[in-house]
Write a protein that holds these residues in place. Structure first.
Motif, PDB file in Angstrom:
ATOM      1  N   ALA A  55      -2.729   7.614   0.475  1.00 29.22           N
ATOM      2  CA  ALA A  55      -3.214   6.275   0.837  1.00 29.22           C
ATOM      3  C   ALA A  55      -3.586   6.166   2.308  1.00 29.22           C
ATOM      4  O   ALA A  55      -4.446   5.357   2.672  1.00 29.22           O
ATOM      5  N   ASN A  56      -2.966   6.991   3.170  1.00 25.18           N
ATOM      6  CA  ASN A  56      -3.082   6.780   4.618  1.00 25.18           C
ATOM      7  C   ASN A  56      -3.394   8.020   5.428  1.00 25.18           C
ATOM      8  O   ASN A  56      -3.443   7.960   6.656  1.00 25.18           O
ATOM      9  N   GLY A  57      -3.587   9.165   4.783  1.00 22.73           N
ATOM     10  CA  GLY A  57      -3.668  10.429   5.519  1.00 22.73           C
ATOM     11  C   GLY A  57      -4.757  10.474   6.566  1.00 22.73           C
ATOM     12  O   GLY A  57      -4.529  10.960   7.692  1.00 22.73           O
ATOM     13  N   SER A  58      -5.951   9.977   6.267  1.00 24.20           N
ATOM     14  CA  SER A  58      -7.031  10.004   7.258  1.00 24.20           C
ATOM     15  C   SER A  58      -6.728   9.049   8.398  1.00 24.20           C
ATOM     16  O   SER A  58      -7.038   9.333   9.571  1.00 24.20           O
ATOM     17  N   TRP A  59      -6.130   7.922   8.080  1.00 25.61           N
ATOM     18  CA  TRP A  59      -5.722   6.974   9.128  1.00 25.61           C
ATOM     19  C   TRP A  59      -4.716   7.632  10.064  1.00 25.61           C
ATOM     20  O   TRP A  59      -4.811   7.507  11.288  1.00 25.61           O
ATOM     21  N   VAL A  60      -3.753   8.345   9.511  1.00 25.04           N
ATOM     22  CA  VAL A  60      -2.740   9.015  10.331  1.00 25.04           C
ATOM     23  C   VAL A  60      -3.391  10.045  11.262  1.00 25.04           C
ATOM     24  O   VAL A  60      -3.044  10.139  12.445  1.00 25.04           O
ATOM     25  N   LYS A  61      -4.358  10.790  10.733  1.00 25.65           N
ATOM     26  CA  LYS A  61      -5.004  11.835  11.538  1.00 25.65           C
ATOM     27  C   LYS A  61      -5.836  11.252  12.678  1.00 25.65           C
ATOM     28  O   LYS A  61      -5.952  11.870  13.743  1.00 25.65           O
ATOM     29  N   THR A  62      -6.428  10.094  12.473  1.00 24.00           N
ATOM     30  CA  THR A  62      -7.374   9.554  13.462  1.00 24.00           C
ATOM     31  C   THR A  62      -6.804   8.452  14.335  1.00 24.00           C
ATOM     32  O   THR A  62      -7.419   8.080  15.332  1.00 24.00           O
ATOM     33  N   THR A  63      -5.657   7.928  13.983  1.00 21.87           N
ATOM     34  CA  THR A  63      -5.062   6.829  14.749  1.00 21.87           C
ATOM     35  C   THR A  63      -4.073   7.379  15.758  1.00 21.87           C
ATOM     36  O   THR A  63      -3.248   8.240  15.431  1.00 21.87           O
ATOM     37  N   TRP A  96       2.370  -0.169   4.605  1.00 25.95           N
ATOM     38  CA  TRP A  96       3.450   0.576   5.268  1.00 25.95           C
ATOM     39  C   TRP A  96       2.950   1.762   6.084  1.00 25.95           C
ATOM     40  O   TRP A  96       3.731   2.595   6.503  1.00 25.95           O
ATOM     41  N   ARG A  97       1.647   1.800   6.355  1.00 24.35           N
ATOM     42  CA  ARG A  97       1.140   2.890   7.189  1.00 24.35           C
ATOM     43  C   ARG A  97       1.658   2.722   8.612  1.00 24.35           C
ATOM     44  O   ARG A  97       1.838   1.605   9.105  1.00 24.35           O
ATOM     45  N   GLY A  98       1.908   3.839   9.271  1.00 29.77           N
ATOM     46  CA  GLY A  98       2.383   3.770  10.636  1.00 29.77           C
ATOM     47  C   GLY A  98       2.736   5.138  11.184  1.00 29.77           C
ATOM     48  O   GLY A  98       2.773   6.135  10.459  1.00 29.77           O
ATOM     49  N   LYS A  99       2.976   5.173  12.480  1.00 30.18           N
ATOM     50  CA  LYS A  99       3.307   6.412  13.187  1.00 30.18           C
ATOM     51  C   LYS A  99       4.388   6.121  14.222  1.00 30.18           C
ATOM     52  O   LYS A  99       4.405   5.056  14.829  1.00 30.18           O
ATOM     53  N   TYR A 100       5.269   7.091  14.411  1.00 34.32           N
ATOM     54  CA  TYR A 100       6.331   7.027  15.415  1.00 34.32           C
ATOM     55  C   TYR A 100       6.168   8.149  16.437  1.00 34.32           C
ATOM     56  O   TYR A 100       5.703   9.240  16.088  1.00 34.32           O
ATOM     57  N   PRO A 129      11.562  -1.174  14.968  1.00 38.88           N
ATOM     58  CA  PRO A 129      10.753   0.024  14.836  1.00 38.88           C
ATOM     59  C   PRO A 129       9.550  -0.179  13.941  1.00 38.88           C
ATOM     60  O   PRO A 129       9.616  -0.834  12.935  1.00 38.88           O
ATOM     61  N   ALA A 130       8.466   0.432  14.272  1.00 41.23           N
ATOM     62  CA  ALA A 130       7.304   0.492  13.409  1.00 41.23           C
ATOM     63  C   ALA A 130       7.471   1.664  12.460  1.00 41.23           C
ATOM     64  O   ALA A 130       8.518   2.292  12.427  1.00 41.23           O
ATOM     65  N   GLU A 131       6.430   1.966  11.692  1.00 42.62           N
ATOM     66  CA  GLU A 131       6.628   2.845  10.554  1.00 42.62           C
ATOM     67  C   GLU A 131       5.922   4.193  10.629  1.00 42.62           C
ATOM     68  O   GLU A 131       4.880   4.321  11.237  1.00 42.62           O
ATOM     69  N   SER A 132       6.503   5.164   9.968  1.00 42.74           N
ATOM     70  CA  SER A 132       6.043   6.514   9.663  1.00 42.74           C
ATOM     71  C   SER A 132       6.456   7.557  10.666  1.00 42.74           C
ATOM     72  O   SER A 132       7.072   7.262  11.654  1.00 42.74           O
ATOM     73  N   ALA A 133       6.097   8.816  10.380  1.00 42.00           N
ATOM     74  CA  ALA A 133       6.810   9.899  11.024  1.00 42.00           C
ATOM     75  C   ALA A 133       6.063  10.743  12.023  1.00 42.00           C
ATOM     76  O   ALA A 133       6.659  11.584  12.637  1.00 42.00           O
ATOM     77  N   THR A 134       4.765  10.595  12.192  1.00 48.03           N
ATOM     78  CA  THR A 134       4.074  11.443  13.136  1.00 48.03           C
ATOM     79  C   THR A 134       3.670  10.666  14.359  1.00 48.03           C
ATOM     80  O   THR A 134       3.611   9.454  14.330  1.00 48.03           O
ATOM     81  N   ALA A 135       3.398  11.372  15.472  1.00 49.03           N
ATOM     82  CA  ALA A 135       3.119  10.666  16.709  1.00 49.03           C
ATOM     83  C   ALA A 135       2.076  11.369  17.530  1.00 49.03           C
ATOM     84  O   ALA A 135       1.904  12.574  17.456  1.00 49.03           O
TER      85      ALA A 135
END
Length: 701
Positions: A69-77, A644-648, A27-33
């Motif tokens: 550390a990663n919020g903008s990355w999560v929103k745009t990735t 450890w940035r990532g999305k699931y 599995p890759a990392e983090s909680a949003t998809a």
């Protein structure tokens, strides 16, 4: 990564495979998809190696350090449509995948290729021959189906099951416990006598990830209905009679197998797995299966010593051999054979397999392009042959040497941490110091490459190539038995984005592919590198001293080297960390399992603390210099969190929380709250969500 699994980083090269693929999904990392196409560009790293644009400075670091550390990355990735997750590992995998593609496709196009290069090219060409595969239909697997149909009694059934045994699990290095065969085999150093090899027998036989998928209600009941429909569809595609009736019986049999299986937590308990059996013990301890016939067909007839990892599961499964009808077992074996072969059969089979394991089970919208699946398949079969060429073409000697120097700095820092542990007695410290002193490290690639000359690869036989490669690997493992342990063997490919602790050999492995940004960047400043790859290195070192690694001595033997009082204090710290992680809830109805993930969480806490110590030591008193507006400690912790940035996708995240010994990356990034240095670096206040009073911060090493 990941997963050994000890395997820190999760076997990222396999992250696109469905959960019931030949090896388990990493599995890759983090909680949003999200479900849109892959990012078209990489994060824009600053001149000093971290992604300031990917931060969300509207979030307070002390409330949610991952999002800070990663919020903008999560929103745009956005997660690529052909993946269940996307993370920092995936970013490196994409580059590494292209590099290996160039090697493999180059070999395939070279009509003058010979030796290993020809095998690489022919293996890939066979997989990519869609027209040829389509024309054959189900014919490639028909001989196996015919052999199953000819099984006349339970002794013949035992021989069929033994003949199917493969070396397809890894209990302590990659923590890969899954096999869809009735049993799995792992050949490695003996737990009790690490100077010799032993075969470990492991529970298996389920199509879905583990027992809870068969036994719990809610979402799991819906998945069972979908799995039953999948079984019926595969049987229908193969022209099998009464597919609906067979599907009902097969699911009932797998449910019975699931009931006797050990849980994930039980399977992760080394002491519970240390069960030495003689071959003669099986008939008495696990009656119901003709073990003589089984071991003879498995090529283990002369082997006397075994380790049975889940004895109740092995005994329970053997009893089912006797109690369940022979015809049901034959139906089950036929389906398992077809399901396992589906990726290498006609498009209808491959698509149906993805429809359940990828789309339904993991929530992945789109199957990977065929060339990507072909690269994975070729790496699985001829990985070190490909790896040798990858190293020659893409791996820098300077990068390898710099990483080796960093490893030795962090080992030294861990040794110093042992000296400073206040709660540990001198007696236990002496053993811990001996263990760290004896730790050996391999970086980049093996000194000796695997020989594939005996592997038969044919340019027109995709399924046959896979099956011959699996048998080749199985025989290679059987050949170890009776020989001294080879401490130079690599259990991970150089082109795998991961790292590994080998507890039975007191050894670390850092493949070349992980020595890339964002984990390791020769152009980045030391603070970022120590926060990213340094924490990974510290993590792997710390695995030698986590709740599992601490059971092994400096020789790799399962040996209690702790005083009773020291062990009690160590376990109390572990319980506190387990409680901390059990409070994290990726979903309202599902929390992280702090006990299941404890080994990885200990390694994160100790590894990050050790990496920080090593960074401070490496600066030799140099003045703290702000770069891009960030202090050295800020850059160090941001390097860690951004690694450890990532999305699931939600379905994949749920599966990971239930089955993976790693916590999702969103929560691994919050490990910083246990380090004193993090608090002044980001001015964290007592009223913020991540704040822990000094006495609540978990310090294990």
């Amino acid at each position: 990564m990941p997963q050994l699994h000890r395997s820190t980083l999760l076997l990222a090269l396999l992250s696109a495979l469905p959960l019931a693929a030949c090896q388990r999904n990493a599995p890759a990392e983090s909680a949003t998809a999200a479900t849109a196409p892959a990012p078209s560009t990489k994060p824009q790293l600053g001149a000093f190696g971290f992604d300031a644009a990917g931060m969300d400075r509207q979030v307070a670091a002390g409330d949610d350090f991952f999002s800070f550390a990663n919020g903008s990355w999560v929103k745009t990735t956005e997660i690529p449509a052909d993946r269940a997750s996307y993370n920092s590992f995936t970013r490196i995998v994409v580059d590494t995948e292209q590099h290996t593609r160039d090697i493999i496709e180059g070999a395939s196009a070279n009509d003058r290729a010979s030796g290993e290069e020809k095998k690489i090219g022919d293996y890939y060409a066979a997989f990519m021959d869609e027209a040829g595969i389509e024309a054959k239909g189900v014919a490639p697997v028909q001989p196996e189906l015919d052999a199953i149909a000819q099984i006349a009694d339970k002794q013949a059934l035992a021989r069929e099951l033994g003949g199917e045994l493969r070396a397809d699990v890894d209990l302590l290095n990659a923590t890969d416990f899954y096999t869809d065969r009735l049993f799995g085999l792992w050949v490695t150093a003996d737990l009790m006598q690490p100077e010799r090899y032993a075969p470990y027998l492991v529970q298996g036989g389920l199509g879905m990830p583990e027992r809870s998928f068969y036994l719990e209600g809610g979402r799991m009941a819906q998945l069972r209905d979908a799995y039953k429909a999948h079984i019926a569809k595969v049987l229908e595609l193969a022209g099998q009679p009464d597919p609906q009736g067979q599907a009902t019986r097969i699911l009932a049999l797998e449910t019975a197998i699931a009931r006797v299986h050990a849980t994930q937590e039980q399977t992760n308990d080394v002491k519970a797995g240390a069960n030495a059996w003689k071959q003669a013990d099986f008939a008495a301890k696990a009656p119901g299966l003709d073990w003589n016939a089984f071991f003879d067909a498995a090529g283990l007839g002369a082997q006397q010593d075994f380790i049975v990892w889940q004895p109740q599961a092995v005994a329970g499964t053997a009893a089912l051999i006797a109690s369940q009808p022979l015809e049901t077992w034959k139906e089950y074996l036929a389906f398992r054979t077809l399901d396992r072969a589906s990726p290498y059969l006609s498009k209808a089979f491959a698509d149906e397999r993805f429809a359940f394991y990828g789309a339904t089970l993991d929530g992945t919208p789109q199957q990977r392009e065929r060339w990507k699946r072909g690269i994975d398949a070729t790496n699985d079969a001829l990985g070190e042959a490909v790896g040798k060429r990858y190293v020659e073409k893409y791996v820098s000697t300077e990068t390898k040497e710099r990483a080796e120097a960093m490893v030795h700095n962090i080992i030294d820092a861990f040794s110093r941490r042992i000296d400073k542990v206040e709660w540990m007695s001198a007696q236990t410290k002496a053993h811990a110091k001996a263990k760290i002193a004896g730790l050996t490290v391999a970086v980049g690639y093996p000194d000796k490459w695997r020989d594939y000359s005996a592997l038969d690869v044919r340019r027109d036989d995709a399924l046959g190539n896979v099956e011959r490669a699996e048998l080749f690997e199985y025989k290679r493992n059987l050949a170890k038995l009776g020989k001294p342990v080879d401490h130079g063997e690599w259990y991970m490919l150089p082109q795998t984005v991961n790292a590994l602790n080998v507890p039975l050999e007191n050894r670390l492995i850092f493949p070349a592919a992980i020595l890339q940004p964002p984990f390791f960047d020769p152009a980045a400043d030391d603070a970022v590198n120590y926060g990213a790859i340094g924490a990974v290195i510290g993590h792997e070192i710390s695995h030698s001293f986590d709740n599992t690694g601490a059971l092994f001595d400096e020789h790799g033997a399962l040996h209690d080297w702790w005083t009773a009082e020291d062990l009690k204090k160590f376990e109390a710290a572990g319980n506190a960390l387990a409680a901390q992680f059990s409070a994290y809830k990726p979903f309202d109805d599902l929390a992280v399992n702090g006990k299941l993930t404890l080994g990885e969480n200990i390694a994160d806490v100790a590894g990050l603390a050790t990496a920080h110590d090593a960074y401070v030591l490496s600066q030799q008193g140099k003045p703290a210099q702000a770069l891009e507006g960030f202090t050295p400690d800020q850059r160090f912790f941001l390097g860690f969190a951004q690694a450890w940035r990532g999305k699931y996708r939600d379905a994949a995240l749920r599966n990971a929380v239930l089955t993976d010994v790693h916590a999702p990356g969103r929560f691994r990034a919050q490990t910083v709250r246990n380090l004193d240095a993090w608090y002044p670096a980001f001015e964290v206040k007592p009223d913020q969500q991540l704040y822990l009073a000094p006495e609540q911060r978990v310090k294990i090493w």
